[in-house]
Each structure stands twice: as structure tokens, then as C-alpha cells.
Design an enzyme around this catalytic site. Structure first.
Site, PDB file in Angstrom:
ATOM      1  CE  LYS A 107      -4.122   6.779   1.877  1.00  0.00           C
ATOM      2  NZ  LYS A 107      -3.652   5.386   1.999  1.00  0.00           N
ATOM      3  CB  SER A 153      -6.544   3.619   4.071  1.00  0.00           C
ATOM      4  OG  SER A 153      -5.183   3.704   3.657  1.00  0.00           O
ATOM      5  CB  SER A 170      -3.846   1.383   1.859  1.00  0.00           C
ATOM      6  OG  SER A 170      -4.388   1.098   3.119  1.00  0.00           O
TER       7      SER A 170
HETATM    8  N1  GLN Z   1      -6.075  -2.201   6.020  1.00  0.00           N
HETATM    9  C1  GLN Z   1      -4.698  -2.135   6.429  1.00  0.00           C
HETATM   10  C2  GLN Z   1      -4.601  -1.553   7.792  1.00  0.00           C
HETATM   11  O1  GLN Z   1      -5.557  -1.062   8.255  1.00  0.00           O
HETATM   12  C3  GLN Z   1      -3.931  -1.435   5.383  1.00  0.00           C
HETATM   13  C4  GLN Z   1      -3.325  -0.139   5.739  1.00  0.00           C
HETATM   14  C5  GLN Z   1      -2.584   0.500   4.633  1.00  0.00           C
HETATM   15  O2  GLN Z   1      -2.151  -0.149   3.679  1.00  0.00           O
HETATM   16  N2  GLN Z   1      -2.385   1.797   4.779  1.00  0.00           N
HETATM   17  O3  GLN Z   1      -3.605  -1.625   8.428  1.00  0.00           O
END
Ligand code: GLN
EC number: 6.3.5.7
Length: 524
Positions: free
Chosen positions: A76, A171, A195
Site C-alpha cells: 500500500k 482504504s 482498512s
Molecule cells: N474508514 C476508516 C477511516 O476512514 C478506516 C481507516 C483505516 O483503517 N485506515 O477512518
């Protein structure tokens, strides 16, 4: 070849049935064929070729480096990679080339892994769809399966193929798609609120969030330091276990990693779930849970019971406060973390010279998207002197109660918890973007962020397809540092479900846009 698991590919490489350069070439062709999915921000074609060539030499000399020698992987784009641009999908870091590798990246490379490229994400990991990236949204490969097309052509026009696709989740959507489309065997994601698990579930792959402190965060560009963990996305649970064995362990560069050495493990093929106690948290019957996911969840509980496990209803009473607390703590940490991006040290700098403040402000306005700016503003609001106690401290206290709920349940004899990973299958892009990022995250993260708040490990395993032909996953949550037990249950479940992550290739639709994809099918 690309339908193999990491372990099978590693075995084939070892006995000379497979050649690392050939494997690299297949993965690269597949990356090119699936460019339209937008999984990769940066394909490290030359670096990967060099690594594959070196691996080939090692195999020829009979001296492979480790379990991952010659295995194509993806990372990532919020993990620092030496001499490879690392952007966090943000204008702010465009052009930033780190001088060092994140510890987890270095560990993969030390084992001989071939880094195919950096994967797409929501800017700085803030999101749950991989739709908020300066490089454009990531598309879920299952959108192009015949099942999905057939099931959905009645409800929406598919004349313009490009508008008819579902989100990859986020994400770490790029990493999930990179694995599910077969372009690599394993990918690193990050997991702060879900994420890794969310996109893994939406794309039909396995996704592990390890216990906080088990895997080093050094070089993972921070979002929420007290919750971030590197995540592992792979085609099967065994592969996750292999990679966890490579990544886990103390890192002097991350003081939050535990000192105890990590005992690597291999999961047996025959897993016995008799005597296992599985908890079903009643609070996870959340509003918006799709009937399909609910029925999958209860059928799995029955399956476990039939196999001899003890299945009990449990309560995690503070769950309902979790998503709000997550928001307060997340934005507060984001506000302080993002302060480092001031136009002086990293990446983007606005061309404004009136004053230092004006330069800071223009840099941040140009460098961050609305979501990041919005979270910085909320976080700073919660941290204001007059609000600190009311919001930030209160949320910290509730976080402790949430973590204690897990401790109590596990102390009562429960081994693992079984929950949904998401409310339902992946949303069509056009529907998803109707809501703002905060609302979407609140819905998508409802079952995942609690494990981050508590620091416990959790894994999503693909369970089957929804009636729309899209993957559905279920989540197992385990006790801190008991990954072996968690992964054993996950492997048992995986075997019962017999879901193949690359199955959508068998069902590619015979349309113009899929012409390219017939080439893909022939690669497999
Ligand atoms: N959807 C969550 C957020 O926007 C998860 C973020 C993550 O795990 N990086 O904060």
C-alpha cells in the site's frame, strides 16, 4: 500458475517447476491487463525485474533467501519504500521519495519478495471505499463478473461500462484488488479502523489485522498512532500465516512492538473446532445489516455448532459508543499527525512567499483533500482547551471500557468472536459517492473499528457471493497475541466455504470491455 497460493508457488519455485522471472512476467502482464481497475499507483517494473532476476540466480545456486523468495508482492502506498515514490494518494506527498524502507517492507525484501508496486488508497488512509485518491477510485474486479452483470443489468444501464462498477472497499482497496485480480500473491495494507478487512471482504480475499504491537509500524505513514497496524491481504489463511511469520516481532525502531519473540506457526490441514467457544456479540446486530449477511452469519454459527464448537451469545455493551469515540480519537490524532506536512519537510510546497503562515496555509489547502482537511479541523476542535476534557478525554475513557468488554468476554471462556465484517456487499460507486466520507466510514467501519480501539486481532475470510454476485466476508476477532488460534478458526471456516478469490475470472462477461479480459483469462 497465478491461481496458486503463495505456499504452492513457493514450493514450485523451490523445486524448479516455476521460474521467478516467468512469474514476475505473468504478474506484470496481468497488472497491465487490469490497469482499468486502478489498483496500482506505481508499478515498480524495473525494480521488480531486478529482484526477480536476483531470485532466479539464488534458486539456480540452490540458495533461496527465505519463504518469500521470488514471490510477487504489492505494498500500500502509505508504507515508505526506499527510492520508490510514496504518496499516500495525496497531492501533499506527490514526488516524495523516502530514503528508507518501512520495517515490514524491508522484512519482505529480506526474504526475497519481488515488489511489483505501490497500491492505491483513500488519501492518507482516510476512507472506506478507495474512492478518495488523487489517482482516481479503485474498481472492484467482481464488477466485471458475469454474475454481477447479469444480476444487475435490470436495475441499471450498463451501456457505459465505466459507470457500472462497485467499490473495492477501503482504504487498502488497491491492495485487495491487487490480490483478488491475481497480480500478486500477497499485499500489505494498513488497518486503523478496518482498512484491511473492509476491502478484503468486498473483494473476496483474506485480510488480517494483527494485534497492536505485534507488527512494526516503523515507516508506515501514521494516521492514528494508537490504532494503526500493518495488515496482510492474501488469497488464503495459510498465506496470511506465512507472511505474519515474516513480519511479526520486536522492532527497535517502533517502541510499541512487544519484546517477546514471535513463535511462527504452520496451521494443520485438519482443524478441530470441538471444545472451541465462539462468542456471537449481540450488539453486532446493527441497523442496516443486510439480510444476506445476517443469514450467512447465523448459518456459520450453526456450522460451528454442528462441528462441535460451543456457540454462545455474548455482550460487548459499549460497542454502540465505539464508532463515535473512534471518530473523536481518530481525528484528534490525525490533527497532530498531519501537522508535519507544512511544506518544509516533505513533498508539496505552495508557491506563496508572503509569510511563513501564508505558505503553510496555502500548502495545506493545495496538498490535502477536503476529507483530510475536515478531519484536521474536527480533531483540532476536540483538542481545544475548552473541549479537551469533554471530548478527547471522555473518548479515551470510553475506549478503555470498550477494550475491557473484550477482556471480560475472553476471560469468561470465549476463544474467538464471530461477526460480520461489513453491513453487506460492496456498493455501486455512483451510490457510494452520494454520501460524505464521514457517513460512509461510519457505516462501513461499524464492525471493524472496535478491534482497533481494543488492539485485538481480527481477520476477515471470504464466505460466498451475495445475490448480486459480489463477495461477502465474515470476521473472527481473537484475543491479543493469540493469532495462531484466530487463524486456525479462520482456516477451518475457509475450508468449509471453499471460496476461490480468483473465481471471477471464470465468469468474465463477454462484452467489448471484456475483450481485454479474455486475455487475462488465458494467462491463468
Ligand atoms: N474508514 C476508516 C477511516 O476512514 C478506516 C481507516 C483505516 O483503517 N485506515 O477512518
Amino acid at each position: 500458475m497465478l491461481g496458486m497460493s503463495l505456499r504452492e508457488a513457493a514450493a514450485a519455485l523451490r523445486c524448479g517447476q516455476l521460474n521467478p522471472i516467468e512469474l514476475y512476467q505473468k504478474c506484470l502482464s496481468l497488472i497491465k491487463e487490469t490497469r482499468f481497475l486502478n489498483a496500482y499507483i506505481n508499478v515498480a517494473e524495473d525494480v521488480a525485474l531486478r529482484q526477480a532476476t536476483e531470485a532466479e540466480k539464488r534458486f539456480r545456486q540452490g540458495k533461496p533467501l527465505g519463504e518469500l523468495d521470488g514471490i510477487p508482492v504489492a505494498v500500500k502506498d502509505n508504507f515508505s519504500t526506499a527510492n520508490i515514490e510514496t504518496t499516500c494518494a495525496s497531492q501533499m506527498l506527490k514526488g516524495y521519495i523516502p530514503p528508507y524502507n518501512a520495517t515490514v517492507v524491508q522484512k519482505l525484501l529480506d526474504q526475497g519478495a519481488v515488489l511489483m508496486g505501490k497500491t492505491n488508497l483513500d488519501e492518507f488512509g482516510m476512507g472506506s471505499g478507495s474512492t478518495d485518491s488523487i489517482f482516481g477510485p479503485v474498481k472492484n474486479p467482481w464488477s466485471y463478473s458475469k454474475q454481477y452483470r447479469e444480476k444487475n443489468s435490470g436495475s441499471r444501464t450498463i451501456a457505459d461500462d465505466d459507470s457500472d462498477w462497485v467499490i473495492a472497499g477501503g482504504s487498502s482497496g488497491g491492495s485487495a484488488v491487487a490480490v483478488s485480480s491475481g497480480t500478486c500473491f500477497v499485499a500489505l495494507g494498513s488497518d486503523t479502523g478496518g482498512s484491511t478487512r473492509n476491502p478484503a471482504s468486498h473483494c473476496g480475499v483474506v485480510g488480517l489485522k494483527p494485534t497492536y504491537g505485534l507488527v512494526s509500524r516503523h515507516g508506515l505513514i501514521p494516521l492514528v498512532n494508537s490504532m494503526d497496524v500493518p495488515g496482510i491481504l492474501a488469497r488464503c489463511v495459510d498465506d496470511v500465516a506465512t507472511v505474519l511469520g515474516v513480519l511479526a516481532g520486536h522492532d527497535p525502531l517502533d517502541s510499541t512492538t512487544i519484546q517477546d519473540p514471535f513463535q511462527t506457526f504452520t496451521l494443520p490441514d485438519d482443524i478441530d473446532v470441538t471444545n472451541l467457544c465462539v462468542g456471537i456479540p449481540k450488539e453486532y446486530h446493527a441497523p442496516g445489516l443486510s439480510t444476506e449477511t445476517l443469514s450467512l452469519w447465523s448459518r456459520t454459527a450453526d456450522l460451528l455448532e454442528d462441528a462441535g464448537a460451543k456457540v454462545v451469545e455474548v455482550s460487548l455493551p459499549h460497542t454502540r459508543y465505539s464508532i463515535v469515540c473512534y471518530h473523536v480519537l481518530c481525528t484528534a490524532e490525525v490533527a497532530s499527525n498531519m501537522a508535519r506536512f507544512d511544506g518544509l519537510e516533505y513533498g508539496h510546497r505552495a508557491n506563496v512567499e508572503d509569510s511563513t503562515e501564508a505558505m503553510y496555509s496555502a500548502t495545506r489547502r493545495e496538498g490535502f483533500n477536503d476529507v483530510v482537511r475536515g478531519r484536521i479541523l474536527s480533531g483540532n476542535f476536540f483538542l481545544l482547551k475548552q473541549n479537551y476534557e469533554k471530548y478527547f478525554l471522555k473518548a479515551q475513557k470510553v475506549r478503555r471500557l470498550i477494550a475491557d468488554d473484550f477482556v471480560k468476554v475472553f476471560k469468561s471462556g470465549v476463544d474467538v468472536l464471530l461477526t460480520p465484517t461489513t453491513l453487506g456487499d460492496a456498493a455501486p460507486y455512483e451510490d457510494f459517492i452520494q454520501e460524505d466520507n464521514r457517513t460512509r466510514s461510519a457505516q462501513e467501519d461499524v464492525f471493524t473499528q472496535c478491534a482497533n480501539m481494543a488492539g485485538v486481532p481480527a481477520i476477515t475470510v471470504p464466505a460466498g457471493l451475495s445475490s448480486r454476485g459480489l463477495p461477502l466476508g465474515l470476521q473472527f476477532i481473537g484475543q491479543a497475541f493469540r493469532e495462531q488460534q484466530l487463524l486456525s478458526v479462520a482456516k477451518w471456516f475457509e475450508k468449509q466455504m471453499n471460496f476461490c478469490p480468483l473465481d471471477f475470472y471464470k465468469h468474465l462477461e463477454n462484452r467489448d470491455i471484456c475483450q481485454r479480459k479474455s486475455n487475462i483469462a488465458s494467462l491463468l
